[in-house]
Design an enzyme around this catalytic site. Structure first.
Site, PDB file in Angstrom:
ATOM      1  CD1 TRP A  13      -7.128  15.304 -39.506  1.00 10.65           C
ATOM      2  CD2 TRP A  13      -7.881  17.227 -40.379  1.00 10.65           C
ATOM      3  NE1 TRP A  13      -6.157  16.246 -39.312  1.00 10.65           N
ATOM      4  CE2 TRP A  13      -6.586  17.439 -39.840  1.00 10.65           C
ATOM      5  CE3 TRP A  13      -8.540  18.290 -40.987  1.00 10.65           C
ATOM      6  CZ2 TRP A  13      -5.948  18.683 -39.889  1.00 10.65           C
ATOM      7  CZ3 TRP A  13      -7.920  19.532 -41.042  1.00 10.65           C
ATOM      8  CH2 TRP A  13      -6.633  19.718 -40.488  1.00 10.65           C
ATOM      9  NE  ARG A  59     -10.719  14.305 -47.727  1.00  9.50           N
ATOM     10  CZ  ARG A  59     -10.319  15.572 -47.827  1.00  9.50           C
ATOM     11  NH1 ARG A  59      -9.027  15.866 -47.794  1.00  9.50           N
ATOM     12  NH2 ARG A  59     -11.206  16.557 -47.946  1.00  9.50           N
ATOM     13  CD  GLU A  86     -15.936  17.720 -49.006  1.00  6.10           C
ATOM     14  OE1 GLU A  86     -16.755  18.198 -49.829  1.00  6.10           O
ATOM     15  OE2 GLU A  86     -16.191  16.738 -48.287  1.00  6.10           O
ATOM     16  CE  LYS A  97     -17.033  17.685 -39.596  1.00  4.82           C
ATOM     17  NZ  LYS A  97     -17.385  16.483 -40.386  1.00  4.82           N
ATOM     18  NE  ARG A 113     -21.344  18.497 -40.436  1.00  2.37           N
ATOM     19  CZ  ARG A 113     -21.754  17.300 -40.019  1.00  2.37           C
ATOM     20  NH1 ARG A 113     -22.428  17.185 -38.896  1.00  2.37           N
ATOM     21  NH2 ARG A 113     -21.502  16.227 -40.739  1.00  2.37           N
ATOM     22  CG  ASN A 183     -20.079  18.793 -48.961  1.00  2.00           C
ATOM     23  OD1 ASN A 183     -21.296  18.834 -48.828  1.00  2.00           O
ATOM     24  ND2 ASN A 183     -19.256  18.769 -47.926  1.00  2.00           N
TER      25      ASN A 183
END
Length: 229
Positions: A13, A59, A86, A97, A113, A183
């Site tokens: 992704w 991931r 995340e 996005k 974001r 993040n």
């Protein structure tokens, strides 16, 4: 004392420019290559570990597995926690996005974001993407699982986990490797370096590149550096 952090390699992704969050997508071919290179770099630089931490998302898990294979350390203990997941992007998960920018404007996109305390639109409780419906979280308290998160919310789960669990291993002189996400690592980096709410907006963690933090005996941050390019 050293702590090594690594953001997972490129995911399917990531390549498609979609909001991912807690959606459990895997690495793409480039991500596998990045994880392999990270493992080789750590081996060449003489790094070794005693214990590893990662999230519930494949991931990050598979990035760690590839690194441990390259280090010939598959036997190391690995602890997984959703606290290292995340940031949860709520109802934006799975959306492109660029399409979001066209619909809501670039300024709103950047707020969702990059800002410290702005949450994206939340999932409905009944949404099939609600984490409480996913198998990995079946033994977790559903009241703690988010339907959306700001970076501040992510900070509020990552930092206590670091202080209560990971930091204890470091204080016991264990060499620690953490494989996580953009993040969740930004939240931890904010804490380690005491970065302000305003300045953390500009901090970006590159994918697949080991980030080393060094501390004195009192766990005070001394310096950081990336390994490789």
């Amino acid at each position: 004392m050293k702590l090594v952090l690594i953001r997972h390699g490129e995911s399917i992704w990531n390549k498609e420019n979609l909001f991912t969050g807690w959606t459990d997508v895997d690495l793409d071919a480039e991500g596998v290559s990045e994880a392999t290179k990270a493992g080789d770099t750590l081996r060449e630089q003489g790094f070794d570990f005693d214990i590893c931490y990662t999230s519930y998302l494949k991931r990050a898990i598979n990035t760690l597995n590839i690194i441990l294979t390259r280090l010939d350390r598959e036997w190391l203990p690995v602890y997984k926690s959703w606290k290292l997941n995340e940031r949860h992007y709520g109802a934006l998960q799975g959306l492109n996005k660029s399409a979001i920018a066209e619909q809501y404007g670039e300024e709103q996109l950047e707020l969702w974001r990059r800002s410290f305390d702005t949450r994206p639109p939340a999932l409905e409780e009944s949404d099939e993407r609600n984490p409480k419906f996913a198998t990995p979280y079946r033994n977790e308290d559903p009241s703690l699982l988010p339907l959306t998160e700001s970076l501040k919310d992510t900070f509020d789960r990552v930092v206590p986990y670091f202080n209560e669990v990971i930091k204890r291993d470091m204080e016991n002189r264990k060499h620690v490797l953490v494989a996580a996400h953009g993040n969740s690592l930004r939240a931890l980096v904010k804490h380690l370096e005491n970065i302000s709410d305003q300045d953390i907006v500009e901090v970006e963690i590159p994918v697949g590149v080991p980030l080393v933090y060094e501390f004195d005996d009192s766990m005070n941050f001394i310096k950081k550096y990336y390994l490789g390019q």
